[in-house]
Enzyme design. Structure first.
Site, short mmCIF file in Angstrom:
data_model
loop_
_atom_site.label_atom_id
_atom_site.label_comp_id
_atom_site.label_asym_id
_atom_site.label_seq_id
_atom_site.Cartn_x
_atom_site.Cartn_y
_atom_site.Cartn_z
N ASN A 30 -6.15 10.07 -21.00
CA ASN A 30 -5.62 8.84 -20.13
C ASN A 30 -4.03 9.99 -20.57
O ASN A 30 -3.53 9.78 -21.42
CB ASN A 30 -5.05 7.59 -20.84
CG ASN A 30 -4.81 6.26 -19.94
OD1 ASN A 30 -3.40 7.02 -19.79
ND2 ASN A 30 -5.40 5.77 -19.76
N GLY A 31 -2.76 9.62 -19.27
CA GLY A 31 -1.71 10.49 -19.69
C GLY A 31 -0.77 9.49 -19.85
O GLY A 31 0.06 9.46 -19.69
#
Length: 164
Positions: free
Chosen positions: A40-41
């Protein structure tokens, strides 16, 4: 299917901006941390935008986020869902967080950013109708690895909006 419960908000009284997801995924729930999935960024993006070292421990990143006036929470407080996808949330199981109490305790919130379409849809349906007129809100592209239609660079460019 068991009931999943989200996290309390990360927020200080002087918060000016609220960032909302829909509901923590399995990796986040297991770790007890917002956006814990390694792909997840969220933290890479937010740390870049807010000039926070992304290699800091989670507690330190969360503290610095809050000190800079940003609050982090989810639209849902609880639900039933198999896996981590928002599309798998059972609609009849959704419980919405107490936004009336949150906004009363954080009266300086002037902007809300929604992390992805599901968060925006839930917010629009359950929270926005009672939202104070001075609070603006905007959907941003999901930082989830499931949102492959945006590159990390494109997400980063769009998420810069949180500091404007």
């Amino acid at each position: 299917m068991s009931r999943l419960e989200g996290f309390p908000p990360i927020a200080l009284p002087h918060a000016h901006t609220l960032i909302l997801g829909s509901m923590p995924g399995a990796a986040s729930l297991a770790a007890g941390q917002y956006y814990a999935h390694p792909r997840n960024g969220f933290w890479r993006i937010v740390c870049e935008v807010l000039d926070i070292d992304p290699t800091l421990p989670y507690a330190e990143r969360a503290r610095l986020l809050a000190e800079r006036g940003y609050a982090l929470w989810d639209v849902l407080s609880a639900c039933r869902r198999k896996g981590s996808l928002d599309s798998d949330i059972e609609p009849e199981s959704m419980e919405v967080n107490d936004f009336d109490a949150f906004f009363a305790a954080h009266a300086g919130i002037a902007r809300v950013f929604l992390n992805g379409t599901t968060a925006a849809t839930l917010f629009k349906r359950h929270v926005a109708p009672r939202l104070a007129a001075h609070i603006a809100w905007q959907r941003l592209p999901s930082t989830s690895p499931a949102n492959a239609s945006y590159s990390l660079a494109d997400k980063l460019a769009t998420w810069r909006e949180i500091v404007r």
